[in-house]
Design an enzyme around this catalytic site. Structure first.
Site, PDB file in Angstrom:
ATOM      1  N   ARG A  55       0.839  -1.189   0.000  1.00 38.59           N
ATOM      2  CA  ARG A  55       0.000   0.000   0.000  1.00 38.59           C
ATOM      3  C   ARG A  55       0.882   1.251   0.000  1.00 38.59           C
ATOM      4  O   ARG A  55       1.966   1.273   0.593  1.00 38.59           O
ATOM      5  CB  ARG A  55      -0.930  -0.002   1.223  1.00 38.59           C
ATOM      6  CG  ARG A  55      -2.051  -1.033   1.123  1.00 38.59           C
ATOM      7  CD  ARG A  55      -3.043  -0.657   0.029  1.00 38.59           C
ATOM      8  NE  ARG A  55      -4.065  -1.686  -0.196  1.00 38.59           N
ATOM      9  CZ  ARG A  55      -4.019  -2.590  -1.160  1.00 38.59           C
ATOM     10  NH1 ARG A  55      -2.990  -2.598  -1.987  1.00 38.59           N
ATOM     11  NH2 ARG A  55      -4.991  -3.468  -1.317  1.00 38.59           N
ATOM     12  N   GLU A  58      -3.948   7.761  -6.084  1.00 42.39           N
ATOM     13  CA  GLU A  58      -4.049   7.024  -7.345  1.00 42.39           C
ATOM     14  C   GLU A  58      -5.316   7.438  -8.089  1.00 42.39           C
ATOM     15  O   GLU A  58      -6.364   7.591  -7.472  1.00 42.39           O
ATOM     16  CB  GLU A  58      -4.078   5.515  -7.071  1.00 42.39           C
ATOM     17  CG  GLU A  58      -2.800   4.995  -6.441  1.00 42.39           C
ATOM     18  CD  GLU A  58      -2.809   3.480  -6.227  1.00 42.39           C
ATOM     19  OE1 GLU A  58      -3.789   2.820  -6.659  1.00 42.39           O
ATOM     20  OE2 GLU A  58      -1.866   2.967  -5.620  1.00 42.39           O
ATOM     21  N   HIS A 118      -0.382   0.245 -10.240  1.00 42.33           N
ATOM     22  CA  HIS A 118      -1.252  -0.665  -9.479  1.00 42.33           C
ATOM     23  C   HIS A 118      -1.765  -1.827 -10.334  1.00 42.33           C
ATOM     24  O   HIS A 118      -2.957  -2.136 -10.396  1.00 42.33           O
ATOM     25  CB  HIS A 118      -2.436   0.101  -8.876  1.00 42.33           C
ATOM     26  CG  HIS A 118      -2.926  -0.513  -7.591  1.00 42.33           C
ATOM     27  ND1 HIS A 118      -3.413   0.227  -6.548  1.00 42.33           N
ATOM     28  CD2 HIS A 118      -2.994  -1.819  -7.181  1.00 42.33           C
ATOM     29  CE1 HIS A 118      -3.777  -0.570  -5.550  1.00 42.33           C
ATOM     30  NE2 HIS A 118      -3.514  -1.822  -5.921  1.00 42.33           N
TER      31      HIS A 118
END
Length: 314
Positions: free
Chosen positions: A229, A258, A277
């Site tokens: 994370r 993000e 991601h």
């Protein structure tokens, strides 16, 4: 038989619906939604939700009767917001993404040792590059987070004869690791690593865990890989460390914000790879069967798997 009403809140809701219908789950009616629809009565009538935490966090207010929520993500940070209700059973996703994460880490450590990007730049410049590549044999890697993902990464790297170290809040040993360090030993953990990999969750305890003192303790040639994370890394501290050559490089899949804004310095930070991601994507084929197994437990009154502890955040 009791009829349970499920609402799927996912961009891939129709794909989940197709998989679940093929299973013919007993006593289950299903309504797929790709967005939170405040006028759709199904949200107010359902007792089960399945979906992405981002959508679920917006739909919970309308799902007054929900008793069980199944996340389709490994991380559930959006559902941990203090203003959101916590009066339901929340289950997560584990033991699904480990092999994908392990492939990702193996890919980038091999790229680093074999100097793949440097070779490609030499090719573009039509330069015969005779710099000797390195090997993973005997190199040391530290894995922060000893859950299913961390242990899958370690298991994948064992055949390469690396020295594998773990970092955890509570575990002092784990199969496949040469040694495990506790939370008070972070500096000792990182100071001899060739690779540092974080798969830690987003919790208050992990916030900015990798900060200036940690980065300064790492060898100047070490590579940082974050597939956990984004909150774990003090981004400004990492940018300074990379710009000053204090560590060898970084492979970053997750970020504090993000999508990463176009103006963010990471896009132009030296020796940095950004993978947006994508290390282990949630797909209906992978996640639906976690729900299917838990639903069968739910109707039989058996404790569900992968229950999230709201106080811990995982």
């Amino acid at each position: 038989m009791t009829t349970h009403k499920l609402v799927i809140l996912e961009s891939d809701a129709e794909e989940y619906l197709e998989i679940l219908r093929c299973e013919a789950l007993p006593g289950l009616s299903i309504q797929p939604l790709q967005e939170v629809d405040t006028v759709n009565r199904s949200l107010g009538e359902c007792d089960i939700l399945l979906g992405s935490p981002e959508l679920l966090s917006r739909g919970l207010h309308y799902a007054r009767q929900v008793k069980w929520v199944q996340s389709t993500w490994a991380g559930v940070t959006p559902l941990m917001a203090p203003e959101l209700r916590k009066d339901y059973l929340l289950t997560g996703v584990k033991e699904v993404f480990g092999p994908l994460m392990a492939e990702y880490v193996l890919c980038y450590v091999l790229m680093h040792e074999r100097r793949v990007l440097e070779r490609y730049r030499s090719q573009l410049e039509k330069t015969w590059d005779m710099i000797e590549p390195s090997s993973l044999h005997g190199k040391s890697i530290g894995i922060m987070g000893l859950g299913s993902i961390g242990t899958d990464i370690a298991r994948t790297l064992i055949p390469f004869n690396m020295k594998i170290f773990g970092y955890s809040r509570s575990r002092t040993s784990c199969e496949g690791f040469d040694r495990c360090y506790l939370s008070g030993e972070l500096i000792s953990f990182v100071e001899r690593l060739d690779y540092l990999v974080s798969v830690l969750p987003d919790t208050p305890e992990t916030d900015h865990l990798i900060d200036t003192p940690v980065l300064e303790a790492m060898p100047r040639t070490s590579l940082l890989i974050n597939v956990g994370r984004g909150n774990v890394i003090d981004e400004q501290a990492l940018i300074r460390a990379l710009e000053n050559g204090e560590i060898g490089g970084a492979v970053l899949d997750v970020f504090q914000e993000e999508p990463l804004p176009e103006s963010h310095p990471f896009w132009e930070t030296p020796n940095t790879i950004i993978t947006s991601h994508t290390a282990a994507m949630s797909t209906p084929e992978l996640v639906a069967h976690v729900f299917i197994d838990n639903y069968r437990r739910y109707v039989e009154g058996i404790p569900l798997n992968l229950v999230i502890n709201f106080s811990k955040g995982y």
